[in-house]
Design an enzyme around this catalytic site. Structure first.
Site, PDB file in Angstrom:
ATOM      1  N   GLU A  86       8.289  -0.291  -7.242  1.00 21.48           N
ATOM      2  CA  GLU A  86       9.774  -0.842  -7.221  1.00 21.48           C
ATOM      3  C   GLU A  86       9.888  -2.423  -7.483  1.00 21.48           C
ATOM      4  O   GLU A  86      10.840  -2.970  -7.939  1.00 21.48           O
ATOM      5  CB  GLU A  86      10.450  -0.343  -5.873  1.00 21.48           C
ATOM      6  CG  GLU A  86      11.977  -0.486  -5.783  1.00 21.48           C
ATOM      7  CD  GLU A  86      12.722  -0.042  -4.834  1.00 21.48           C
ATOM      8  OE1 GLU A  86      12.055   0.914  -4.124  1.00 21.48           O
ATOM      9  OE2 GLU A  86      13.717  -0.319  -4.696  1.00 21.48           O
ATOM     10  N   PHE A 132      16.886  18.439 -11.573  1.00 24.32           N
ATOM     11  CA  PHE A 132      17.260  17.199 -11.089  1.00 24.32           C
ATOM     12  C   PHE A 132      18.155  16.371 -11.761  1.00 24.32           C
ATOM     13  O   PHE A 132      18.518  16.992 -12.837  1.00 24.32           O
ATOM     14  CB  PHE A 132      16.013  16.200 -10.867  1.00 24.32           C
ATOM     15  CG  PHE A 132      15.620  15.706  -9.421  1.00 24.32           C
ATOM     16  CD1 PHE A 132      15.138  16.681  -8.278  1.00 24.32           C
ATOM     17  CD2 PHE A 132      15.728  14.507  -9.033  1.00 24.32           C
ATOM     18  CE1 PHE A 132      15.141  16.481  -7.088  1.00 24.32           C
ATOM     19  CE2 PHE A 132      15.530  13.959  -7.606  1.00 24.32           C
ATOM     20  CZ  PHE A 132      15.101  14.937  -6.627  1.00 24.32           C
ATOM     21  N   LEU A 185      19.478   8.626   3.556  1.00 23.52           N
ATOM     22  CA  LEU A 185      19.405   9.561   2.345  1.00 23.52           C
ATOM     23  C   LEU A 185      19.563  11.052   2.540  1.00 23.52           C
ATOM     24  O   LEU A 185      18.818  11.524   3.333  1.00 23.52           O
ATOM     25  CB  LEU A 185      18.308   9.118   1.722  1.00 23.52           C
ATOM     26  CG  LEU A 185      17.868   9.685   0.344  1.00 23.52           C
ATOM     27  CD1 LEU A 185      18.821   9.225  -0.600  1.00 23.52           C
ATOM     28  CD2 LEU A 185      16.565   9.512  -0.236  1.00 23.52           C
ATOM     29  N   HIS A 212      20.246   2.060  -2.576  1.00 23.78           N
ATOM     30  CA  HIS A 212      19.052   2.824  -2.839  1.00 23.78           C
ATOM     31  C   HIS A 212      18.048   2.362  -3.345  1.00 23.78           C
ATOM     32  O   HIS A 212      16.745   2.437  -2.855  1.00 23.78           O
ATOM     33  CB  HIS A 212      19.196   4.418  -3.198  1.00 23.78           C
ATOM     34  CG  HIS A 212      18.371   5.157  -3.034  1.00 23.78           C
ATOM     35  ND1 HIS A 212      17.633   5.662  -2.134  1.00 23.78           N
ATOM     36  CD2 HIS A 212      17.613   5.972  -4.133  1.00 23.78           C
ATOM     37  CE1 HIS A 212      16.516   6.722  -2.437  1.00 23.78           C
ATOM     38  NE2 HIS A 212      16.546   6.818  -3.698  1.00 23.78           N
ATOM     39  N   ALA A 218       0.973  -1.299   0.060  1.00 18.77           N
ATOM     40  CA  ALA A 218       0.080  -0.001  -0.025  1.00 18.77           C
ATOM     41  C   ALA A 218       0.963   1.320  -0.093  1.00 18.77           C
ATOM     42  O   ALA A 218       0.526   2.307   0.788  1.00 18.77           O
ATOM     43  CB  ALA A 218      -0.948  -0.005   1.249  1.00 18.77           C
ATOM     44  N   GLN A 224      20.881   0.449  -7.794  1.00 19.04           N
ATOM     45  CA  GLN A 224      21.261   1.910  -7.626  1.00 19.04           C
ATOM     46  C   GLN A 224      21.946   2.294  -6.450  1.00 19.04           C
ATOM     47  O   GLN A 224      21.270   1.943  -5.292  1.00 19.04           O
ATOM     48  CB  GLN A 224      19.982   2.578  -7.823  1.00 19.04           C
ATOM     49  CG  GLN A 224      20.543   3.992  -8.043  1.00 19.04           C
ATOM     50  CD  GLN A 224      19.320   5.001  -8.539  1.00 19.04           C
ATOM     51  OE1 GLN A 224      18.482   5.446  -7.875  1.00 19.04           O
ATOM     52  NE2 GLN A 224      19.702   5.406  -9.827  1.00 19.04           N
ATOM     53  N   HIS A 276      22.952   5.336  -4.565  1.00 25.03           N
ATOM     54  CA  HIS A 276      22.601   6.560  -4.405  1.00 25.03           C
ATOM     55  C   HIS A 276      23.868   7.557  -4.008  1.00 25.03           C
ATOM     56  O   HIS A 276      24.483   7.200  -3.264  1.00 25.03           O
ATOM     57  CB  HIS A 276      21.429   7.052  -3.596  1.00 25.03           C
ATOM     58  CG  HIS A 276      20.914   8.445  -3.724  1.00 25.03           C
ATOM     59  ND1 HIS A 276      21.546   9.848  -3.099  1.00 25.03           N
ATOM     60  CD2 HIS A 276      19.554   9.015  -4.112  1.00 25.03           C
ATOM     61  CE1 HIS A 276      20.561  10.682  -3.269  1.00 25.03           C
ATOM     62  NE2 HIS A 276      19.717  10.275  -3.881  1.00 25.03           N
ATOM     63  N   GLU A 332      18.627  13.997  -3.681  1.00 23.15           N
ATOM     64  CA  GLU A 332      19.172  14.539  -4.877  1.00 23.15           C
ATOM     65  C   GLU A 332      18.600  16.032  -5.015  1.00 23.15           C
ATOM     66  O   GLU A 332      19.436  17.003  -5.680  1.00 23.15           O
ATOM     67  CB  GLU A 332      18.573  13.796  -6.001  1.00 23.15           C
ATOM     68  CG  GLU A 332      19.414  14.341  -7.313  1.00 23.15           C
ATOM     69  CD  GLU A 332      19.289  13.036  -8.426  1.00 23.15           C
ATOM     70  OE1 GLU A 332      19.642  11.997  -8.180  1.00 23.15           O
ATOM     71  OE2 GLU A 332      18.850  13.240  -9.379  1.00 23.15           O
ATOM     72  N   ARG A 354      17.984   4.355 -12.695  1.00 28.01           N
ATOM     73  CA  ARG A 354      16.907   5.141 -12.736  1.00 28.01           C
ATOM     74  C   ARG A 354      17.193   6.549 -12.459  1.00 28.01           C
ATOM     75  O   ARG A 354      18.152   7.025 -11.724  1.00 28.01           O
ATOM     76  CB  ARG A 354      16.070   4.770 -11.659  1.00 28.01           C
ATOM     77  CG  ARG A 354      14.863   5.484 -11.276  1.00 28.01           C
ATOM     78  CD  ARG A 354      13.872   5.060 -10.282  1.00 28.01           C
ATOM     79  NE  ARG A 354      14.366   5.010  -8.911  1.00 28.01           N
ATOM     80  CZ  ARG A 354      14.531   6.235  -8.073  1.00 28.01           C
ATOM     81  NH1 ARG A 354      14.225   7.543  -8.335  1.00 28.01           N
ATOM     82  NH2 ARG A 354      15.020   6.151  -7.013  1.00 28.01           N
ATOM     83  N   ARG A 356      22.872   9.518 -11.669  1.00 27.06           N
ATOM     84  CA  ARG A 356      23.368   8.829 -10.239  1.00 27.06           C
ATOM     85  C   ARG A 356      24.543   7.810 -10.503  1.00 27.06           C
ATOM     86  O   ARG A 356      25.360   7.831  -9.521  1.00 27.06           O
ATOM     87  CB  ARG A 356      22.221   8.238  -9.450  1.00 27.06           C
ATOM     88  CG  ARG A 356      21.137   9.284  -8.988  1.00 27.06           C
ATOM     89  CD  ARG A 356      19.931   8.532  -8.331  1.00 27.06           C
ATOM     90  NE  ARG A 356      19.031   9.584  -7.695  1.00 27.06           N
ATOM     91  CZ  ARG A 356      17.870   9.432  -7.138  1.00 27.06           C
ATOM     92  NH1 ARG A 356      17.536   8.109  -7.013  1.00 27.06           N
ATOM     93  NH2 ARG A 356      17.113  10.441  -6.742  1.00 27.06           N
TER      94      ARG A 356
END
Lengths: 304, 564, 373
Positions: B366, B113, B241, B342, B11, B229, B231, B244, B377, B275
């Site tokens: 994901e 970004f 984290l 990440h 969810a 990935q 990050h 970015e 990504r 990235r």
């Protein structure tokens, strides 16, 4: 060391709890404290004016600060109040006023016609903080004439003086939410630890949710009683209204006998410094401070 | 036995979006999650969501950036779908209440970004994922009569019928320990990624590859599992984290000489290269002795070059993270970061409607691999991916439901899973602790399947994973109760994680080239001739993965050299 | 950056409760080893991983964003992941850090409480979704002021952890109180210019006898909130909007109380309690006022008898507001627009000051380090 303070007594101390203002006046000289009363100042708004209009509350409080700063320029050390609620409402206004020069300028513009201006950074302390931070516990202890031996006292701060910590200036150096027990001990009394010490008396909603308001007062008084307190002490006259004046109704709300005397902070200090119960207005309480009087009977006689 | 036309497992953004889309068509919908929906890991997505909403922008530009970001491993038909539908989706979010920040004229503000050729990232401060997730949950509360919510239900298995069609799942009510068969005409997996396979990771404790392994175990191929990935900006301190968005707002990366080293690696895009490129650059600096901090294992992220007022307004959350978790005021001093695990680009193989090769089973977010991210990504494409493919699978599954009867399930899988749980609970305390195995797995994966990889390292990881899988079969737990027995769920999750790790290592060993997030020091070049294709891992009868390949869909952008 | 301290021992005393055992809750102690800047949650997870996997605690992100791990540490509500062990030790009694489940909600197991039964039920109470103008939905985004979205982002920042609900002092005595989290959620829509039902929302929670006027101003929620949502401040803004903008006269005397208070200060400069009580109930002649006063009469009579309040104070108004107070009231009350200064949006002068050093070097090298060409 003597101190001179620009003194804001608040409204309730001159209204429904005159014994607070009176006892402060009696205690001050014993602490070498000179009170310069800000008699033209007005109500801090108790959060209600801020709720109605923030700028109005901030401007009225800036006016009070500006008056205090006039006294400070004339030799007073700082501003002092004897009301947790005033302290909280003042601190909230001060937080905004000190944060922004632009906002301050706007507020000062309104004050200008009367020749008043607030400069950021006033030092405004409740009597409780002043006792610990300016007078000092050792000095206080040295002035005690009649230690409150065997008197079991429950502290009751009032929300406005303990939260939020950052606004109220509570940090590692100033653990202001722990001062009441220190003062009680310095006066020779026994501190009662109970659930309600930092909770809300319920006064702000007495006209809006009477049941909940009285339930709050009743609950904390009952918790103190269960912890075997003889009395409570509070630096907040609004708490005093709900805890003392309304105590008969609070007792009904929680369905138990309470009979818990509630002292104003200057009264407790006054007792230990040798003042008689009558001098500090203990006879004016709704709940007879029987336990306190029993304790002083042999020394000063009973009160009327 | 609850039955629904569409049952969604998970969810987060993908799951909630799927549920709302399916419910809109009038079918019966249930959404199930092992945590309360607002605890889902989508909540941690910080920086924003990409969409070509600006009048100066075009979705084709967004699509090209995404294709290039994927290092030409992304399927271009899927990327076209995602990017062309993005503006409409963002407007939909705005209409249902997302508090996107505005510019001076009151229109959506957009921030820069990584890997994007123009500013196209819509945002809510640096809590974009949280804002969208909570707004979707508001919609679930609004539509509580059409979407049944099963909150804190843990899925143990998918159910397939004799024809190999998915007909529901078995789940455990965490609060009571009750096991139940959920029957559904269609199941949508939306249970997130596999970050906990690595340690440290930016991912939450709940990201344990549940859906990836559940699908794998019923025979669905996993695609691109080697593409992990790292990050570029995670706290050296604890792996948290740093968005970015910080670099989007202008922050610099500095080595120990105070040099903006990205000049050497990506002279045009600098800190805003994709990235994989930035993480590799950082790792190179660190490996070559130009790192900072204790043992030189970090890089400075300098946010002090961003105006303080802007930082406090637009990067509020990382101001707090710096203060609360690293003791650093990022408005006054640089903060120590390094590349950290990440995101997993790979996952359950689906088509552009979210359908997996197993009938009745969909996947989105994901957990899935469409593949829109290919080898790498782009930042702020993950929220978009969850929403677009969440919605599409919701709609598609609902449509499919309208033309079929409700399947009937027996309790065979339920009995099997009850026995499995009771076996775990009753194990003697002689084996290893679950937490030890999990730690060892995370550590080896972070050593050998990180920014730089080689065959020797990965073979070692393969051995370790194999051994841990064996040890997990006798690992014991402490909790023997039924109410909130998190211990037993942890044991099941460990099994999911080991399956995902096994596939990841196998696929990474298989891909003998460097592309996107996979950089092999023993095969440092991209090799389009041999490896312009997806690697799939599928379970075999002896419970081990086998490799197959599938082609990369190319529509309008031929592979070219990738420069930032 | 300050040097990190090495790992040390911390003792966690965890409040345990096993609903299946039939036993009462009990305390369970574990000693864990971590650096002081690590969180109480990390401490709990270490205890769970190494010693006892049966300790129940909800957790996920570990970074104060998912809102799972609301607990009380040494009696203070907050997130376990957001409380440093070192800080917790400072407020610990006898050097032992107490970790308990949140209050005001039933405990399911150990540190896990039933959020659905209390928190989420209350959230559902305030119609927690945007009621935009569906008939006239714009094709693209709504055009709204930049500040308005930053403003509601303060309440959007709520992660629904329940820390404010845990220690709400009104809810402690009045379980029906809508409470801080749900009222903050309500402001998220009342403050959102896209919402079309703001007056209806305000009327709803003003008229509820356990609604916005049951907040006692105790600041507990402001103190508890790990995300700076300041629920109580949002409640005050709800009241301000209800009375000032929408003139909602509620049956709970919220409107009357505020008006009476403000009138009182405008007139007297100081608070005059008797007038306030009467005016709060619609004036001295209002039946409701009479009822309340009659109930309070024994108390007031007693106060008079004790010389606490004199008849003079009770009936006459010895204080009159100085002229400048009245002028301030007039000036500010007559402004076209009510000024509100929200530090969350504006920041302090210090926040808005230019960065140090004033001009960052071209290559971004920072103070104390040589820049390379």
């Amino acid at each position: 060391m003597s101190k001179k303070v620009a003194y804001w007594p608040g409204c309730v101390s001159r209204g429904f709890t005159p014994e607070l203002h009176g006892s402060m006046a009696k205690v001050a000289p014993l602490l070498d404290l000179e009170l310069i009363e800000l008699d033209r100042a007005c109500c801090s708004g108790a959060g209600v004016i801020a709720e109605h209009n923030q700028e109005l509350a901030d401007t009225l409080n800036a006016r009070t600060f500006a008056m205090a700063q006039q006294e400070i320029r004339n030799g007073a050390d700082l501003m002092m109040n004897i009301c947790s609620t005033c302290q909280g409402a003042h601190s909230e206004s001060q937080e905004r006023l000190d944060a922004s020069a632009e906002y301050r300028a706007q507020v000062n513009e309104t004050l200008k016609p009367d020749g008043l201006e607030y400069t950021a950074g006033i030092s405004n302390k409740n009597f409780l903080w002043l006792l610990v931070e300016e007078i000092g516990l050792e000095a206080l202890k040295s002035k005690v004439k009649r230690p409150l031996t065997d008197l079991k006292v429950g502290p009751f701060y009032g929300c406005y003086i303990v939260r939020p910590k950052s606004r109220i200036g509570i940090d590692d150096e100033h653990p202001r939410d722990t001062y009441l027990p220190l003062v009680i001990e310095a006066l020779g009394g026994t501190v009662i630890d109970y659930a309600g010490s930092h909770k809300c008396c319920g006064f702000p909603i007495i006209t809006m949710n009477t049941e909940a308001s009285l339930a709050q007062a009743g609950r904390h008084l009952g918790d103190a009683k269960d912890a075997d307190a003889d009395c409570l002490v509070t630096p907040c006259p609004l708490c005093h209204l709900n805890l003392d004046l309304q105590q008969p109704l609070a007792a009904k709300a929680v369905g138990r006998k309470l009979d818990m005397p509630v002292l104003h902070l200057p009264q407790l200090v006054g007792l230990a410094l040798g003042l008689s119960p009558k001098e500090i207005g203990l006879q004016r309480h709704v709940v007879k401070p029987t336990s306190v009087i029993d304790w002083t009977t042999s020394v000063v006689g009973s009160v009327g | 036995m609850p039955s629904h036309d569409v049952l969604i497992i998970g969810a987060g953004l993908a799951g909630q979006r799927a549920a709302l889309a399916a419910a809109e068509t009038g079918v019966t919908v249930a959404i199930m999650s092992k945590v309360h929906p607002v605890r889902s890991h989508s909540v941690a997505a910080a920086g924003g969501i990409n969409a070509a909403v600006s009048v100066d922008d075009d979705w084709r530009s967004h699509a090209y950036d995404t294709v290039k970001g994927s290092d030409f491993l992304g399927d271009q038909d899927a990327i076209e779908v995602m990017c062309s539908e993005a503006p409409k989706e963002v407007m939909h979010l705005e209409h249902i209440g997302v508090t996107f920040h505005r510019n001076e004229t009151g229109h959506l503000d957009l921030r820069a970004f990584g890997g994007a050729s123009v500013k196209r990232t819509a945002y809510v401060a640096d809590i974009t994922g949280q804002a969208i997730l909570h707004v979707l949950y508001e919609q679930l509360m609004k539509h509580h009569e059409t979407v049944d919510r099963y909150e804190e239900w843990f899925t143990t298995s998918l159910i397939l019928d004799a024809e190999g069609t998915c007909t529901g799942c078995v789940a455990r009510h965490i609060r009571t320990g009750r096991m139940e068969v959920f029957t559904a005409k269609n199941v949508i997996l939306a249970s997130g990624g596999a970050g906990q396979v690595w340690k440290p990771t930016t991912n939450a404790l709940i990201c344990t590859a549940d859906g990836i392994a559940q699908a794998y175990r019923v025979g669905v191929p996993l695609m691109d599992m080697e593409m992990i990935q790292y990050h570029p900006t995670t706290l050296v301190e604890n792996g948290f984290l740093i968005t970015e968005g910080a670099r989007g707002e202008g922050a610099h990366l500095l080595n120990k000489d105070g040099e903006r080293f990205m000049e050497k690696y990506a002279p045009n895009k600098m800190e805003l290269a994709s990235r994989d490129v930035v993480s590799r650059a950082e790792q190179t600096e660190i490996n070559e002795g130009r790192g900072v901090g204790l043992n030189g294992e970090g890089i400075y992220l300098d946010i002090t070059v961003v105006p303080k007022k802007r930082t406090l307004e637009a990067l509020r959350e990382i101001v707090n993270i710096g203060k609360d978790f690293a003791g650093v005021d990022i408005t006054r001093e640089p903060i120590l970061i390094r590349p950290g695990q990440h995101y997993i680009m790979g996952g359950v193989k689906t088509d552009i409607d979210g359908a997996t090769p197993v009938k009745g089973l969909y996947a989105a977010g994901e957990v899935a691999c469409v593949s829109v991210h290919g080898g790498n990504r782009l930042g702020a494409n993950s929220l978009l991916d969850t929403l677009i493919f969440g919605r599409r699978s919701g709609e598609h599954a609902a449509e499919r439901s309208k033309h079929m009867a409700m399947p009937v399930n027996d309790d065979a899988i339920l009995k099997r899973d009850e026995a499995m749980i009771s076996e775990i609970i009753n194990r003697p305390k002689t084996g290893r602790r679950i937490s030890e195995i999990k730690d060892e797995l995370g550590t080896i994966m972070n050593q050998k399947l990180a920014v730089y990889r080689d065959e020797a390292g990965m073979l070692e990881a393969q051995e370790v994973v194999k051994r841990l899988k064996e040890e997990s079969r006798s690992a014991y737990i402490d909790d023997r109760g039924t109410v909130f027995n998190q211990d037993v769920l942890g044991a099941i999750e460990l099994g999911y994680m080991l399956d995902a790790a096994e596939c990841c290592v196998l696929a990474a060993l298989e891909r003998k080239e460097s592309r996107g997030a996979q950089f092999r020091t023993d095969y440092p070049e991209r090799n389009d001739e041999e490896w312009q294709k997806h690697i799939n891992t599928t379970i075999t009868a002896d419970d081990e993965p086998a490799i197959t390949y599938s082609p990369v869909t190319i529509t309008q952008w031929q592979p070219e050299e990738r420069k930032y | 950056m300050e040097p990190k301290k090495p790992p040390q021992d911390f003792t966690l005393r965890v409040r345990r409760y096993d609903p299946e055992s039939g036993e009462a809750p009990y305390w369970d102690e574990h000693t864990i080893q971590l650096e002081p800047h690590r969180s109480v949650l990390e401490g709990l997870l270490q205890a769970k991983g190494r010693f006892d996997g049966s300790i129940g605690v909800r957790c996920s992100c570990k970074a104060a964003i998912c809102g799972s791990c609301g607990v009380r540490v040494n009696g203070q509500p907050g997130l376990a992941c957001h409380t440093h062990l070192g800080d917790a030790l400072k407020t610990a009694k006898n050097g032992v850090i107490d970790v308990e489940p949140m209050g005001n909600m039933p405990v399911i197991k150990d540190l896990i409480v039933d959020m659905d039964a209390v928190h989420w039920k209350k959230i559902q109470r305030v119609t927690p979704w945007l009621l935009a103008d569906d008939e006239n939905m714009p094709e693209r985004e709504h055009i709204v002021p930049k500040e308005a979205m930053v403003d509601v982002t303060q309440t959007m920042a709520c992660i629904q952890c329940g820390a404010c609900v845990s220690d709400c002092l009104s809810m402690e005595v009045d379980p029906l109180f809508i409470g801080p989290a749900a009222l903050a959620k309500s402001y998220r829509f009342v403050g959102d210019p896209r919402d079309t039902q703001q007056a209806e929302r305000l009327k709803d929670i003003a008229e509820d006898p356990h609604g916005m006027y049951s907040c006692t101003h105790c600041f507990k929620c402001i103190e508890a909130c790990p995300k700076g949502v300041a629920p109580m401040s949002q409640i005050m803004r709800l009241r301000r909007r209800a009375t000032g903008d929408h003139h909602i006269k509620d049956r709970n005397n919220g409107f009357n109380h505020e008006k009476a208070f403000v009138k009182n200060i405008n007139k007297n400069g100081l608070l005059h309690e008797n007038d306030l009580l009467a005016d709060s109930f619609g004036g001295k002649l209002n039946p409701a006022s009479g009822l309340f006063l009659a109930k309070s009469l024994p108390v007031i009579t007693r106060a008079l008898l004790r010389g606490k309040a004199t008849l003079k104070v009770a009936l006459l108004h010895p204080h009159k507001a100085p002229a400048d107070v009245k002028r301030i009231f007039d000036t500010i009350e007559n402004r076209d627009k009510r000024n509100e200064f929200n530090l969350y949006i504006s920041g302090t002068d210090e926040d808005n000051a230019p960065n140090q050093p004033e001009e960052a070097p071209q290559n971004g090298a920072h103070a104390g380090q040589e820049a390379t060409a």
